[in-house]
Each structure stands twice: as C-alpha cells, then as structure tokens.
Write a protein that holds these residues in place. Structure first.
Motif, mmCIF file in Angstrom:
data_model
loop_
_atom_site.group_PDB
_atom_site.id
_atom_site.type_symbol
_atom_site.label_atom_id
_atom_site.label_comp_id
_atom_site.label_asym_id
_atom_site.label_seq_id
_atom_site.Cartn_x
_atom_site.Cartn_y
_atom_site.Cartn_z
ATOM 1 N N VAL A 8 0.844 -1.192 0.000
ATOM 2 C CA VAL A 8 0.000 0.000 0.000
ATOM 3 C C VAL A 8 0.877 1.238 0.000
ATOM 4 C CG1 VAL A 8 -1.776 1.312 1.213
ATOM 5 C CG2 VAL A 8 -1.850 -1.193 1.226
ATOM 6 N N GLU A 9 0.703 2.060 -1.054
ATOM 7 C CA GLU A 9 1.453 3.314 -1.139
ATOM 8 C C GLU A 9 0.655 4.442 -0.488
ATOM 9 O OE1 GLU A 9 2.162 1.483 -5.396
ATOM 10 O OE2 GLU A 9 0.437 1.797 -4.070
ATOM 11 N N SER A 10 1.370 5.445 -0.024
ATOM 12 C CA SER A 10 0.752 6.652 0.502
ATOM 13 C C SER A 10 1.723 7.812 0.335
ATOM 14 C CB SER A 10 0.371 6.487 1.974
ATOM 15 O OG SER A 10 1.518 6.215 2.753
ATOM 16 N N GLY A 11 1.201 9.032 0.471
ATOM 17 C CA GLY A 11 2.060 10.209 0.448
ATOM 18 C C GLY A 11 2.011 11.018 -0.827
ATOM 19 N N GLY A 12 1.279 10.560 -1.819
ATOM 20 C CA GLY A 12 1.169 11.336 -3.041
ATOM 21 C C GLY A 12 0.329 12.576 -2.839
ATOM 22 N N GLY A 13 0.296 13.422 -3.869
ATOM 23 C CA GLY A 13 -0.511 14.623 -3.778
ATOM 24 C C GLY A 13 -0.106 15.651 -4.802
ATOM 25 N N LEU A 66 7.873 15.836 -1.639
ATOM 26 C CA LEU A 66 6.909 14.848 -1.159
ATOM 27 C C LEU A 66 7.680 13.628 -0.697
ATOM 28 C CD1 LEU A 66 4.068 14.849 -3.862
ATOM 29 C CD2 LEU A 66 3.853 15.629 -1.500
ATOM 30 N N ARG A 67 7.080 12.892 0.232
ATOM 31 C CA ARG A 67 7.658 11.632 0.677
ATOM 32 C C ARG A 67 6.622 10.536 0.493
ATOM 33 N NH1 ARG A 67 9.045 9.233 6.612
ATOM 34 N NH2 ARG A 67 11.003 8.151 6.104
ATOM 35 N N LEU A 68 6.942 9.576 -0.345
ATOM 36 C CA LEU A 68 6.067 8.434 -0.559
ATOM 37 C C LEU A 68 6.469 7.305 0.374
ATOM 38 C CD1 LEU A 68 5.914 8.291 -4.461
ATOM 39 C CD2 LEU A 68 4.552 9.669 -2.890
ATOM 40 N N SER A 69 5.467 6.554 0.805
ATOM 41 C CA SER A 69 5.703 5.363 1.616
ATOM 42 C C SER A 69 5.041 4.176 0.952
ATOM 43 C CB SER A 69 5.120 5.540 3.022
ATOM 44 O OG SER A 69 5.737 6.605 3.705
ATOM 45 N N CYS A 70 5.621 3.007 1.173
ATOM 46 C CA CYS A 70 5.063 1.758 0.667
ATOM 47 C C CYS A 70 5.158 0.738 1.795
ATOM 48 C CB CYS A 70 5.837 1.287 -0.556
ATOM 49 S SG CYS A 70 5.383 -0.368 -1.134
ATOM 50 N N ALA A 71 4.015 0.355 2.317
ATOM 51 C CA ALA A 71 3.969 -0.585 3.432
ATOM 52 C C ALA A 71 3.510 -1.948 2.943
ATOM 53 C CB ALA A 71 3.032 -0.065 4.510
ATOM 54 N N ALA A 72 4.292 -2.955 3.266
ATOM 55 C CA ALA A 72 3.957 -4.330 2.903
ATOM 56 C C ALA A 72 3.382 -5.051 4.115
ATOM 57 C CB ALA A 72 5.187 -5.058 2.392
ATOM 58 N N TYR A 88 2.805 6.837 -9.180
ATOM 59 C CA TYR A 88 3.978 6.149 -8.648
ATOM 60 C C TYR A 88 3.545 4.817 -8.019
ATOM 61 C CZ TYR A 88 6.981 10.147 -9.470
ATOM 62 O OH TYR A 88 7.714 11.150 -10.074
ATOM 63 N N TYR A 89 4.242 3.757 -8.420
ATOM 64 C CA TYR A 89 3.931 2.408 -7.945
ATOM 65 C C TYR A 89 5.127 1.846 -7.189
ATOM 66 C CZ TYR A 89 0.281 2.571 -11.549
ATOM 67 O OH TYR A 89 -0.800 2.922 -12.330
ATOM 68 N N CYS A 90 4.850 1.153 -6.107
ATOM 69 C CA CYS A 90 5.932 0.418 -5.448
ATOM 70 C C CYS A 90 5.839 -1.049 -5.828
ATOM 71 C CB CYS A 90 5.900 0.602 -3.933
ATOM 72 S SG CYS A 90 4.517 -0.168 -3.085
ATOM 73 N N THR A 91 6.975 -1.697 -5.805
ATOM 74 C CA THR A 91 7.042 -3.111 -6.102
ATOM 75 C C THR A 91 8.052 -3.764 -5.182
ATOM 76 O OG1 THR A 91 7.353 -4.732 -7.869
ATOM 77 C CG2 THR A 91 8.792 -2.814 -7.904
ATOM 78 N N ALA A 92 7.848 -5.048 -4.924
ATOM 79 C CA ALA A 92 8.746 -5.767 -4.033
ATOM 80 C C ALA A 92 8.790 -7.232 -4.423
ATOM 81 C CB ALA A 92 8.283 -5.619 -2.591
ATOM 82 N N MET A 93 9.958 -7.814 -4.256
ATOM 83 C CA MET A 93 10.132 -9.251 -4.445
ATOM 84 C C MET A 93 10.041 -9.893 -3.069
ATOM 85 S SD MET A 93 10.342 -9.591 -7.632
ATOM 86 C CE MET A 93 10.776 -11.334 -7.700
#
Length: 122
Positions: free
Chosen positions: A5-10, A18-24, A93-98
């Motif tokens: 889940v990404e957050s921080g856009g605007g 801006l600071r984006l976060s991506c929580a897994a 902006y999209y986050c991705t993770a392996m």
C-alpha cells in the motif's frame, strides 16, 4: 496474502517535496529487492529507483540528486523522498517488491501496489 500500500502522493508546486511510503503486509517471510516505478499519461511505466535488502540503491538519471530511496526492514516499509520536484515528475507512482512468503521459502514473487498520484504544478 501479501499487500503493498502506497501513501504520500498529492499535489505540490515545482521545487517542492513529497515523501512516498510503501507498506507491505501479510504472510511475509522476507522482502528482497524493492523499487519505485512511475507512469505518466501516455507513457510507459519506468523504473525510478531500486533498493536491495542490504540497502544498495540505484536511480534513473533524471532523478539522481533529487530523489532518495530508503527502507526499514523491521517495518516492511520503503520510502521515496522526492525533492526539487518538477512538472515532468508528474505521474502515478507504484511500489514493487520481491517477496518470499511464509511457508513458501523456495519461491520469490513480485508484488505491486495500487499506485499513488503525484502531480507537480508549474
């Protein structure tokens, strides 16, 4: 199941930050490489920044010196600090993770977030 889940856009003016976060979350055993991609209208999705589990980073040339990728392995969270923003940075902006899941240690799977809109006005 695993979720990013990404957050921080605007909306921000040119030159702003801006600071984006991506929580897994979910049945996560280990998160290996993580990254941020972006997609502007009418353009292909492009890699913005990448970070290994150990913290090694790389960036696309257009954001070097302005964006900083980081992660907190204890919190299963990744960040993208974006400074000196330009209108050309406008994109989703999209986050991705392996991710290696609990109970499936021999396999690594790619996961994507739903995206967060970043709009930079001139």
């Amino acid at each position: 199941q695993v979720q990013l889940v990404e957050s921080g856009g605007g909306l921000v003016q040119a030159g702003g930050s801006l600071r984006l976060s991506c929580a897994a979350s979910g049945s996560i055993f280990i998160i290996n490489a993580m990254g941020w991609y972006r997609q502007a209208p009418g353009k292909q999705r492009e890699l913005v920044a990448h970070i290994t589990r150990g913290g090694s980073t790389n960036y696309t040339d257009s954001v070097k010196g302005r964006f900083t990728i980081s992660r907190d392995n204890a919190k299963n969270t990744m960040y993208l600090q974006m400074n000196s923003l330009k209108p050309v940075d406008t994109a989703v902006y999209y986050c991705t993770a392996m991710i290696i899941r609990v109970g499936d240690a021999l396999n690594e799977y790619p996961y994507w977030g739903q995206g967060t809109q970043v709009t930079v006005s001139s």
